[in-house]
Design a protein around this motif. Structure first.
Motif, PDB file in Angstrom:
ATOM      1  N   LEU A   5       0.818  -1.209   0.000  1.00  0.00           N
ATOM      2  CA  LEU A   5       0.000   0.000   0.000  1.00  0.00           C
ATOM      3  C   LEU A   5       0.856   1.266   0.000  1.00  0.00           C
ATOM      4  CD1 LEU A   5      -2.972  -0.985   2.338  1.00  0.00           C
ATOM      5  CD2 LEU A   5      -2.951  -0.799  -0.157  1.00  0.00           C
ATOM      6  N   GLY A   6       2.021   1.185   0.593  1.00  0.00           N
ATOM      7  CA  GLY A   6       2.946   2.320   0.560  1.00  0.00           C
ATOM      8  C   GLY A   6       3.548   2.544  -0.810  1.00  0.00           C
ATOM      9  N   ASP A   7       3.499   1.521  -1.668  1.00  0.00           N
ATOM     10  CA  ASP A   7       4.035   1.639  -3.029  1.00  0.00           C
ATOM     11  C   ASP A   7       3.011   2.191  -4.023  1.00  0.00           C
ATOM     12  OD1 ASP A   7       6.393   0.538  -2.074  1.00  0.00           O
ATOM     13  OD2 ASP A   7       5.844  -1.500  -2.671  1.00  0.00           O
ATOM     14  N   SER A  61     -16.254   3.112 -10.213  1.00  0.00           N
ATOM     15  CA  SER A  61     -15.027   3.519 -10.909  1.00  0.00           C
ATOM     16  C   SER A  61     -13.891   3.773  -9.928  1.00  0.00           C
ATOM     17  CB  SER A  61     -15.280   4.779 -11.741  1.00  0.00           C
ATOM     18  OG  SER A  61     -16.162   4.504 -12.789  1.00  0.00           O
ATOM     19  N   LEU A  62     -14.211   4.327  -8.774  1.00  0.00           N
ATOM     20  CA  LEU A  62     -13.189   4.535  -7.751  1.00  0.00           C
ATOM     21  C   LEU A  62     -12.643   3.198  -7.258  1.00  0.00           C
ATOM     22  CD1 LEU A  62     -11.564   6.400  -5.913  1.00  0.00           C
ATOM     23  CD2 LEU A  62     -13.508   6.380  -4.326  1.00  0.00           C
ATOM     24  N   VAL A  63     -13.515   2.231  -7.032  1.00  0.00           N
ATOM     25  CA  VAL A  63     -13.072   0.900  -6.592  1.00  0.00           C
ATOM     26  C   VAL A  63     -12.180   0.270  -7.659  1.00  0.00           C
ATOM     27  CG1 VAL A  63     -13.848  -1.448  -6.051  1.00  0.00           C
ATOM     28  CG2 VAL A  63     -15.026   0.522  -5.057  1.00  0.00           C
ATOM     29  N   ILE A  64     -12.568   0.382  -8.917  1.00  0.00           N
ATOM     30  CA  ILE A  64     -11.749  -0.186 -10.003  1.00  0.00           C
ATOM     31  C   ILE A  64     -10.395   0.513 -10.067  1.00  0.00           C
ATOM     32  CG2 ILE A  64     -11.568  -0.424 -12.519  1.00  0.00           C
ATOM     33  CD1 ILE A  64     -14.680  -0.781 -12.494  1.00  0.00           C
ATOM     34  N   THR A  65     -10.382   1.833  -9.940  1.00  0.00           N
ATOM     35  CA  THR A  65      -9.125   2.581  -9.982  1.00  0.00           C
ATOM     36  C   THR A  65      -8.220   2.194  -8.814  1.00  0.00           C
ATOM     37  OG1 THR A  65     -10.236   4.428 -11.083  1.00  0.00           O
ATOM     38  CG2 THR A  65      -8.103   4.894 -10.063  1.00  0.00           C
ATOM     39  N   LEU A  66      -8.785   2.113  -7.618  1.00  0.00           N
ATOM     40  CA  LEU A  66      -7.991   1.710  -6.446  1.00  0.00           C
ATOM     41  C   LEU A  66      -7.463   0.285  -6.588  1.00  0.00           C
ATOM     42  CD1 LEU A  66     -10.196   3.250  -3.624  1.00  0.00           C
ATOM     43  CD2 LEU A  66      -7.851   3.935  -4.216  1.00  0.00           C
ATOM     44  N   SER A  68      -6.875  -1.334  -9.396  1.00  0.00           N
ATOM     45  CA  SER A  68      -5.812  -1.327 -10.412  1.00  0.00           C
ATOM     46  C   SER A  68      -4.515  -0.772  -9.833  1.00  0.00           C
ATOM     47  CB  SER A  68      -6.243  -0.506 -11.629  1.00  0.00           C
ATOM     48  OG  SER A  68      -7.279  -1.158 -12.318  1.00  0.00           O
ATOM     49  N   ALA A  69      -4.614   0.310  -9.066  1.00  0.00           N
ATOM     50  CA  ALA A  69      -3.408   0.884  -8.444  1.00  0.00           C
ATOM     51  C   ALA A  69      -2.753  -0.119  -7.514  1.00  0.00           C
ATOM     52  CB  ALA A  69      -3.769   2.161  -7.686  1.00  0.00           C
ATOM     53  N   PHE A  70      -3.556  -0.831  -6.736  1.00  0.00           N
ATOM     54  CA  PHE A  70      -3.028  -1.845  -5.824  1.00  0.00           C
ATOM     55  C   PHE A  70      -2.348  -2.971  -6.605  1.00  0.00           C
ATOM     56  CE2 PHE A  70      -3.784  -5.943  -3.724  1.00  0.00           C
ATOM     57  CZ  PHE A  70      -3.003  -5.772  -2.586  1.00  0.00           C
ATOM     58  N   LEU A  71      -3.030  -3.503  -7.617  1.00  0.00           N
ATOM     59  CA  LEU A  71      -2.455  -4.602  -8.399  1.00  0.00           C
ATOM     60  C   LEU A  71      -1.196  -4.172  -9.146  1.00  0.00           C
ATOM     61  CD1 LEU A  71      -5.702  -6.267  -9.805  1.00  0.00           C
ATOM     62  CD2 LEU A  71      -4.155  -7.166  -8.038  1.00  0.00           C
ATOM     63  N   MET A  72      -1.194  -2.943  -9.631  1.00  0.00           N
ATOM     64  CA  MET A  72       0.002  -2.455 -10.319  1.00  0.00           C
ATOM     65  C   MET A  72       1.175  -2.343  -9.356  1.00  0.00           C
ATOM     66  SD  MET A  72      -1.783   0.253 -12.933  1.00  0.00           S
ATOM     67  CE  MET A  72      -0.280   0.742 -13.775  1.00  0.00           C
TER      68      MET A  72
END
Length: 136
Positions: A5-7, A61-66, A68-72
């Protein structure tokens, strides 16, 4: 895995989210008639405005964006090329496939047309969001 999460690029998350929302508005404007037809409505029909209709898509959309950010962050995706591949994989592999699954039922008079319209937005939004998440 959850120690990444820090990344996550937390500065890029709101930018990607806003871009996805703007893409949704653009897409809704561009394809409103075709979208209505795919749902068996009159081409000029206006959606019934309700709190769920107004808040639901942005929250999803916020859940999808979050996510994606986590998986990336987990996958250590930090280049534009890898973000494009990730955005396409998520867009086609999850979002479009799920859209098709939802649309293939008796309540959708034109499931393939609906899938092309909504799925097209999902791919564009996924690629756009993913690229912004690494570009900022």
């Amino acid at each position: 895995m959850f120690n990444v999460l820090g990344d996550v690029n937390w500065i890029a998350v709101p930018a990607a989210f806003i871009a996805v929302l703007l893409a949704g508005l653009w897409f809704a404007f561009l394809f409103s008639k075709s979208y209505n037809i795919s749902l068996g409505r009159e081409p000029s029909a206006k959606p019934v405005s309700s709190p769920l209709f107004i808040a639901g898509p942005p929250l999803a959309s916020l859940v999808i964006t979050l996510t994606s950010a986590f998986l990336m962050a987990v996958l250590k995706i930090d280049s534009l090329a890898n973000a494009l591949v990730f955005g396409l994989a998520v867009g086609v592999g999850y979002l479009v496939a799920n859209t098709v699954t939802i649309a293939i039922n008796p309540n959708f008079p034109s499931p393939l047309k609906y899938s092309l319209i909504s799925g097209g937005y999902n791919v564009i939004a996924s690629v756009l969001g993913s690229t912004i998440l690494v570009a900022i």
